[in-house]
Design a protein around this motif. Structure first.
Motif, PDB file in Angstrom:
ATOM      1  N   GLY A  91       0.734  -1.264  -0.093  1.00 39.29           N
ATOM      2  CA  GLY A  91       0.145  -0.180  -0.066  1.00 39.29           C
ATOM      3  C   GLY A  91       0.683   1.246  -0.151  1.00 39.29           C
ATOM      4  O   GLY A  91       1.936   1.162  -0.367  1.00 39.29           O
ATOM      5  N   TYR A  92       0.224   2.285   0.730  1.00 40.03           N
ATOM      6  CA  TYR A  92       1.095   3.676   0.588  1.00 40.03           C
ATOM      7  C   TYR A  92       0.484   4.495   1.766  1.00 40.03           C
ATOM      8  O   TYR A  92      -0.412   4.233   2.402  1.00 40.03           O
ATOM      9  CB  TYR A  92       0.597   4.399  -0.843  1.00 40.03           C
ATOM     10  N   TYR A  93       1.431   5.431   1.997  1.00 37.94           N
ATOM     11  CA  TYR A  93       1.167   6.418   3.135  1.00 37.94           C
ATOM     12  C   TYR A  93       1.838   7.737   2.929  1.00 37.94           C
ATOM     13  O   TYR A  93       2.403   7.804   1.844  1.00 37.94           O
ATOM     14  CB  TYR A  93       1.560   5.751   4.547  1.00 37.94           C
ATOM     15  N   LEU A  94       1.438   8.880   3.656  1.00 38.13           N
ATOM     16  CA  LEU A  94       2.185  10.023   3.482  1.00 38.13           C
ATOM     17  C   LEU A  94       3.364  10.073   4.271  1.00 38.13           C
ATOM     18  O   LEU A  94       3.010   9.947   5.400  1.00 38.13           O
ATOM     19  CB  LEU A  94       1.027  11.292   3.828  1.00 38.13           C
ATOM     20  N   ILE A 168      -6.006   9.054  -5.129  1.00 35.87           N
ATOM     21  CA  ILE A 168      -6.564  10.547  -4.636  1.00 35.87           C
ATOM     22  C   ILE A 168      -7.729  10.059  -3.405  1.00 35.87           C
ATOM     23  O   ILE A 168      -7.600  10.862  -2.263  1.00 35.87           O
ATOM     24  CB  ILE A 168      -7.200  11.382  -5.660  1.00 35.87           C
ATOM     25  N   GLY A 169      -8.508   9.274  -3.719  1.00 37.02           N
ATOM     26  CA  GLY A 169      -9.515   9.054  -2.740  1.00 37.02           C
ATOM     27  C   GLY A 169      -8.755   8.648  -1.139  1.00 37.02           C
ATOM     28  O   GLY A 169      -9.135   8.883  -0.082  1.00 37.02           O
ATOM     29  N   GLY A 170      -7.646   7.667  -1.447  1.00 36.93           N
ATOM     30  CA  GLY A 170      -7.027   7.079  -0.189  1.00 36.93           C
ATOM     31  C   GLY A 170      -6.183   8.385   0.445  1.00 36.93           C
ATOM     32  O   GLY A 170      -6.031   8.485   1.741  1.00 36.93           O
ATOM     33  N   VAL A 171      -5.657   9.213  -0.451  1.00 39.95           N
ATOM     34  CA  VAL A 171      -4.755  10.401   0.090  1.00 39.95           C
ATOM     35  C   VAL A 171      -5.549  11.397   1.001  1.00 39.95           C
ATOM     36  O   VAL A 171      -5.331  11.946   1.974  1.00 39.95           O
ATOM     37  CB  VAL A 171      -4.048  10.887  -1.038  1.00 39.95           C
ATOM     38  N   ASN A 172      -7.043  11.684   0.398  1.00 40.65           N
ATOM     39  CA  ASN A 172      -7.901  12.729   1.072  1.00 40.65           C
ATOM     40  C   ASN A 172      -8.117  11.939   2.163  1.00 40.65           C
ATOM     41  O   ASN A 172      -8.527  12.631   3.320  1.00 40.65           O
ATOM     42  CB  ASN A 172      -9.039  12.462   0.177  1.00 40.65           C
ATOM     43  N   LYS A 192       4.538  13.966   0.044  1.00 44.17           N
ATOM     44  CA  LYS A 192       4.990  12.894  -0.712  1.00 44.17           C
ATOM     45  C   LYS A 192       4.058  11.611  -0.335  1.00 44.17           C
ATOM     46  O   LYS A 192       3.867  11.301   0.852  1.00 44.17           O
ATOM     47  CB  LYS A 192       6.545  12.376  -0.202  1.00 44.17           C
ATOM     48  N   ILE A 193       3.734  10.702  -1.368  1.00 45.44           N
ATOM     49  CA  ILE A 193       2.920   9.431  -1.097  1.00 45.44           C
ATOM     50  C   ILE A 193       3.950   8.469  -1.270  1.00 45.44           C
ATOM     51  O   ILE A 193       4.654   8.191  -2.579  1.00 45.44           O
ATOM     52  CB  ILE A 193       1.875   9.621  -2.282  1.00 45.44           C
ATOM     53  N   GLU A 194       4.195   7.576  -0.260  1.00 41.20           N
ATOM     54  CA  GLU A 194       5.067   6.648  -0.297  1.00 41.20           C
ATOM     55  C   GLU A 194       4.429   5.217  -0.479  1.00 41.20           C
ATOM     56  O   GLU A 194       3.745   4.777   0.205  1.00 41.20           O
ATOM     57  CB  GLU A 194       5.818   6.423   1.230  1.00 41.20           C
ATOM     58  N   PHE A 195       4.794   4.724  -1.666  1.00 42.94           N
ATOM     59  CA  PHE A 195       4.379   3.282  -2.030  1.00 42.94           C
ATOM     60  C   PHE A 195       5.219   2.350  -1.575  1.00 42.94           C
ATOM     61  O   PHE A 195       6.597   2.509  -1.761  1.00 42.94           O
ATOM     62  CB  PHE A 195       4.186   3.291  -3.504  1.00 42.94           C
ATOM     63  N   VAL A 196       4.868   1.194  -0.919  1.00 42.67           N
ATOM     64  CA  VAL A 196       5.558   0.176  -0.256  1.00 42.67           C
ATOM     65  C   VAL A 196       5.522  -1.121  -0.634  1.00 42.67           C
ATOM     66  O   VAL A 196       4.425  -1.583  -0.926  1.00 42.67           O
ATOM     67  CB  VAL A 196       5.199   0.453   1.254  1.00 42.67           C
ATOM     68  N   PHE A 197       6.815  -1.787  -1.047  1.00 46.23           N
ATOM     69  CA  PHE A 197       6.774  -3.047  -1.000  1.00 46.23           C
ATOM     70  C   PHE A 197       7.359  -3.911   0.035  1.00 46.23           C
ATOM     71  O   PHE A 197       8.397  -3.125   0.729  1.00 46.23           O
ATOM     72  CB  PHE A 197       7.532  -3.400  -2.090  1.00 46.23           C
ATOM     73  N   GLN A 198       6.993  -5.184   0.226  1.00 44.70           N
ATOM     74  CA  GLN A 198       7.639  -5.751   1.691  1.00 44.70           C
ATOM     75  C   GLN A 198       8.349  -6.929   1.151  1.00 44.70           C
ATOM     76  O   GLN A 198       7.745  -7.715   0.318  1.00 44.70           O
ATOM     77  CB  GLN A 198       6.437  -5.907   2.553  1.00 44.70           C
ATOM     78  N   ARG A 206      10.607   1.554  -0.689  1.00 50.33           N
ATOM     79  CA  ARG A 206       9.582   2.788  -0.735  1.00 50.33           C
ATOM     80  C   ARG A 206      10.076   3.442  -2.315  1.00 50.33           C
ATOM     81  O   ARG A 206      11.133   3.406  -2.645  1.00 50.33           O
ATOM     82  CB  ARG A 206       9.741   3.628   0.262  1.00 50.33           C
ATOM     83  N   THR A 207       8.947   3.850  -2.919  1.00 49.54           N
ATOM     84  CA  THR A 207       9.349   4.708  -3.850  1.00 49.54           C
ATOM     85  C   THR A 207       8.055   5.724  -3.632  1.00 49.54           C
ATOM     86  O   THR A 207       7.097   5.638  -3.296  1.00 49.54           O
ATOM     87  CB  THR A 207       9.101   4.140  -5.428  1.00 49.54           C
ATOM     88  N   ALA A 208       8.514   7.081  -4.151  1.00 45.53           N
ATOM     89  CA  ALA A 208       7.688   8.309  -3.801  1.00 45.53           C
ATOM     90  C   ALA A 208       6.976   9.138  -5.054  1.00 45.53           C
ATOM     91  O   ALA A 208       7.788   9.112  -5.915  1.00 45.53           O
ATOM     92  CB  ALA A 208       8.297   9.004  -2.797  1.00 45.53           C
TER      93      ALA A 208
END
Length: 220
Positions: A91-94, A168-172, A192-198, A206-208
């Motif tokens: 997923g992703y987070y700010l 955008i919906g998730g970021v809001n 910055k939106i950080e997209f995460v792989f584990q 992460r990639t932003a």
């Protein structure tokens, strides 16, 4: 005087004169273990790239024009290690403030270190995930979020493609509980939106993507 110099700096003073084959073997084993750990710590290279797909439109004369909206986000990864590994998109987070982000990344470095005792690694994983701000917004039915995918050495990690409107919906939703980034947007700054792989060992990559208020409103 000469006796003192000979006794102090002579061959019999140095420990090497008393080394036994057992000592030599023990030191050789330590050196081997050190370089083995160093090798495996370095041979864990993983790269992730983020690409934006714009919204294209076709005019009557057949000319394709690139729009000013983002249609999808594509995440590509590569396992540049000599060893196979398992990955999953989570997923992703700010991105938070610099200090908290630094702590998160340092904990991730400890998790990645193969020489770290398992108990300490588990503690670092739990603390890292606990202090990561907000809830990571998982995108369902895009990449198996409950299963890892095995990727061989020097092979591509399956591509993840996400609708930017969904992001955008998730970021809001995240902005409602993130005062810092919400204030940054109101001041005209980017977040910055950080997209995460584990990875299967708990290491996160992460990639932003940086966005501003105008970008979020334009792509609703």
């Amino acid at each position: 005087m000469y006796n003192f110099i000979f006794t102090t700096f002579g061959y019999s003073w140095w420990p090497i004169s008393h080394w036994s084959p057992e000592w030599v073997g023990a030191i050789g084993t330590i050196v081997t273990i050190y370089y083995t750990i160093r090798y495996y710590n370095k041979d864990r290279k993983v790269r992730f790239l983020l690409m934006l797909t714009p919204d294209y439109s076709t005019k009557q004369d057949g000319i394709i024009v690139e729009g000013n909206k983002i249609q999808t986000i594509r995440l590509d990864g590569f396992n540049d290690s000599l060893t196979p590994a398992m990955f999953m998109y989570v997923g992703y987070y700010l991105r938070p403030n610099l200090m908290l982000d630094f702590i998160i990344m340092r904990l991730n470095v400890f998790v990645e270190n193969v020489s770290m005792p398992e108990r300490i690694r588990d503690w670092c994983i739990k603390l890292r995930d606990k202090i990561t701000p907000g809830s990571i917004q998982e995108v369902k039915d895009i990449f198996s979020t409950d299963k890892y995918i095995t990727v061989k050495s020097f092979e591509r990690i399956p591509t993840v493609e996400i609708s930017f409107r969904d992001i955008i919906g998730g970021v809001n939703s995240l902005l409602k509980i993130d005062n810092r980034n919400r204030k940054r947007l109101l001041k005209g700054k980017k977040v910055k939106i950080e997209f995460v792989f584990q990875k299967h060992d708990g290491t996160k990559y992460r990639t932003a993507l940086m966005v501003d208020k105008e970008c979020l409103e334009r792509n609703k």
